[in-house]
Scaffold this motif. Structure first.
Motif, short mmCIF file in Angstrom:
data_model
loop_
_atom_site.label_atom_id
_atom_site.label_comp_id
_atom_site.label_asym_id
_atom_site.label_seq_id
_atom_site.Cartn_x
_atom_site.Cartn_y
_atom_site.Cartn_z
N VAL A 1 0.83 -1.20 0.00
CA VAL A 1 0.00 0.00 0.00
C VAL A 1 0.87 1.26 0.00
CG1 VAL A 1 -2.03 -1.05 1.02
CG2 VAL A 1 -0.30 -0.06 2.51
N ARG A 2 2.11 1.09 -0.43
CA ARG A 2 3.04 2.20 -0.65
C ARG A 2 3.30 3.03 0.59
NH1 ARG A 2 0.33 4.09 -6.14
NH2 ARG A 2 -0.01 2.00 -6.92
N ILE A 3 3.61 2.33 1.68
CA ILE A 3 4.06 3.04 2.87
C ILE A 3 5.56 2.89 2.96
CG2 ILE A 3 4.09 2.86 5.39
CD1 ILE A 3 1.09 2.48 5.28
N ASN A 4 6.26 4.03 3.02
CA ASN A 4 7.71 3.98 3.16
C ASN A 4 8.04 3.55 4.58
OD1 ASN A 4 7.77 5.15 0.61
ND2 ASN A 4 7.68 7.21 1.53
N GLU A 5 9.18 2.96 4.76
CA GLU A 5 9.64 2.49 6.07
C GLU A 5 8.57 1.69 6.80
OE1 GLU A 5 11.86 5.55 8.37
OE2 GLU A 5 10.77 6.91 7.04
N ILE B 1 -6.69 -0.29 4.37
CA ILE B 1 -6.74 -1.10 3.16
C ILE B 1 -5.83 -2.32 3.30
CG2 ILE B 1 -6.21 -1.12 0.70
CD1 ILE B 1 -7.00 1.88 0.73
N ALA B 2 -4.64 -2.08 3.89
CA ALA B 2 -3.72 -3.19 4.12
C ALA B 2 -4.37 -4.25 4.99
CB ALA B 2 -2.45 -2.67 4.79
N MET B 3 -5.06 -3.77 6.03
CA MET B 3 -5.70 -4.68 6.98
C MET B 3 -6.80 -5.49 6.31
SD MET B 3 -6.49 -3.34 10.65
CE MET B 3 -8.06 -2.70 10.68
N ILE C 1 -5.96 0.76 -4.35
CA ILE C 1 -7.08 -0.18 -4.34
C ILE C 1 -7.21 -0.81 -5.72
CG2 ILE C 1 -9.59 -0.42 -4.12
CD1 ILE C 1 -9.62 1.58 -1.97
N ASP C 2 -7.15 0.05 -6.73
CA ASP C 2 -7.31 -0.41 -8.10
C ASP C 2 -6.26 -1.44 -8.47
OD1 ASP C 2 -8.68 -0.22 -10.54
OD2 ASP C 2 -7.01 0.94 -11.37
#
Lengths: 250, 281
Positions: B139-143, B165-167, B197-198
């Motif tokens: 979901v494009r979270i850095n670190e 969304i990750a969850m 999401i897409d």
């Protein structure tokens, strides 16, 4: 239009020790409609709050209709400049009727003829007289926002500060409120300083806009530049693309 | 679509009120394959209730009835509460509107995401951790390592929604219901979240129901659109054909939205009497 309605010069605002807005300078001409856009936390609402005296921790210069602003709320100032808040569910006293709510600013300022003024104002914002003695919970979101606008206009201000006036409303209701704001401005020659993150709304209602990011103004542009997609700053262009616009070379 | 993933026939949601029962969803039918379906409508149109009814999340005194509500061969109407719990999250999951209220404030982000997975599947701890971190990356979270140790109040709105969304996606459900996933977010962040999401939905071949009040946004991210008004589906069309919509309500909604290159002096306002049948509004 010789004097500016709102003049900000090197305005920096902080909440406690945290600086929020840095060195903002712009001026809004009388009768103009000016938009502040940007993402949350960019400091756009804070500027409105500083102008009204709700965020007293600022340096620089604020002048409204030529009169410099002090740091505290000020009764004379309230007659020239009023604010409409984002959430009509939170900004109206839940246990006072529409009539109380509209008559209160008049009572505070010792203005007579309240009965007639309240009646006229209800008509001006397109509310039927039968709403006069209702409570906020008996009104829909759009009707409440009309009451909030009516309350702001009770003192016949010349400058209106609008903090996301339609973002809590449905599309069809948003159209009604936007039409109302446009009509009121035309009829009463008001000056608007509006905060929003909805660029199409800016295109409909405003003449100029300032794009803010991280507490600084990154670009001031005409609405024409927005309509044709010719914004210059990379961040404004990003914002424009995210709102579904087609970019043109600046 | 050969076999639909979800088939809903004559779904009705009723709430009792002082003046008799009110149908907030009035006998709607639709089916969904492994595609992206958008449900659009204004507040009170019953779009969120439809999403909740599919997961049987409507509590008493609300009542849900349907002739048929079949998800991947499972008859949802006949499932007990216990069976539903096994489905929720694992097979069908839901992203709610506001991350501020739907994340647990006293658990770290990492723990919460792990919990979503462990509830449905036992895994060794090391593998669990690896899955959580890779999901946060997805979901494009850095670190991700650092973010996994944070509490929800320490992350921004956009990041919170990505965590949600990750969850929701970590148990790899077949159907994702996103109820206004971005209306609490900024425009610039909105696009990012929807792109994520897409990507994940099309990448994994899941079904998506995107519930929103924003016609443009739904038209951009969905294959098919249902337009709801006071509990009924008034229009169903391909996303690309939205501008050819025929129902007066849909046309009114499209016209009432200011455009980026606005030159109209006044916006047309919906005339509610044009199509409502007396009830409701």
């Amino acid at each position: 239009m010789t004097q500016a309605a709102i003049e900000l010069e090197n305005l920096s605002i902080s909440y406690g020790k945290t600086p929020v807005v840095h060195d903002v300078t712009f001026s809004v001409a009388e009768g103009e409609s000016f938009a502040l856009v940007g993402e949350s936390g960019s400091g756009k609402s804070t500027i409105l709050r500083a102008i009204t005296g709700l965020a007293p921790d600022w340096t620089g210069r604020i002048a409204v209709l030529g009169a410099p602003r002090g740091h505290a709320p000020d009764r004379a100032f309230a007659k020239t400049c009023q604010m409409v808040f984002q959430d009509p569910y939170g900004s109206i006293h839940p246990r006072k009727t529409v009539d109380d709510c509209l008559a209160e600013p008049l009572a505070v300022h010792g203005i007579g003829g309240r009965d007639q003024r309240v009646r006229d104002m209800l008509a001006a914002v397109g509310l039927d007289q039968r709403f006069r003695f209702r409570f906020p919970h008996q009104l829909s979101g759009g009707q409440r926002q009309r009451v909030a606008i009516a309350r702001a206009l009770m003192l016949e201000p010349r400058v209106m500060l609008l903090d996301e006036p339609t973002s809590a409303l449905d599309v069809s209701v948003q159209a009604e409120i936007l039409n109302l704001l446009k009509k009121l401005r035309r009829e009463q020659g008001l000056t608007y300083l509006m905060v929003t993150h909805n660029l199409p709304v800016v295109s409909f209602l405003c003449d100029r806009l300032a794009v803010m990011r991280h507490g600084r103004v990154v670009e001031i542009a005409d609405a024409e530049a927005l309509k044709t997609g010719r914004l210059a700053d990379p961040y404004s262009r990003e914002l424009y693309a995210a709102s579904g616009g087609t970019l043109q070379p600046a | 679509m050969s076999v639909p993933l979800l088939d809903v026939e004559n779904l009705t949601v009723t709430f009792p009120t002082a003046s008799g029962p009110v149908d907030v969803v009035k006998g709607i039918s639709f089916s969904l394959g492994r595609e992206r379906l958008g449900i659009v409508g204004e507040s009170g149109s019953g779009k969120s209730m439809t999403g909740r009814a599919i997961l049987k999340l409507i509590r008493k005194p609300g009542r849900v009835t349907a002739d048929e509500m079949v998800f991947d061969g499972i008859d949802l109407t006949a499932q007990s509460e216990r069976d539903m719990r096994r489905l929720r999250g694992a097979r069908i999951s839901m992203v709610m509107q506001d991350p501020k209220f739907s994340l647990n404030p006293v658990m770290t982000v990492g723990e919460q995401i792990a919990e979503a997975l462990v509830t449905h599947k036992k895994l060794p701890r090391r593998e669990l951790r690896a899955r959580v971190l890779s999901m946060l990356e997805a979901v494009r979270i850095n670190e991700p390592e650092r973010v996994a140790k944070l509490y929800p109040h320490e992350v921004s709105g956009g990041m919170g929604q990505r965590i949600m969304i990750a969850m929701m996606l970590i148990p790899e459900p077949d159907l994702l219901i996103a109820d206004e996933p971005t209306s609490a977010l900024d425009v610039s962040v909105q696009a990012q979240v929807l792109d994520i999401i897409d990507d994940l939905v099309t990448g994994k071949g899941m079904g998506l129901i995107l519930i929103s009040h924003d016609l443009n946004l739904v038209a951009r991210y969905c294959d098919r659109i249902l337009v709801m008004n006071s509990g009924e589906i008034v229009e169903s069309c391909k996303a690309g054909d939205l501008h050819n919509a025929t129902h007066p309500y849909t046309r009114g909604l499209i016209a009432a939205m200011p455009r980026m290159d606005e030159d109209r002096e006044e916006l047309p306002v919906l005339d509610h009497s044009a199509w409502t049948t007396g009830a409701g509004t």
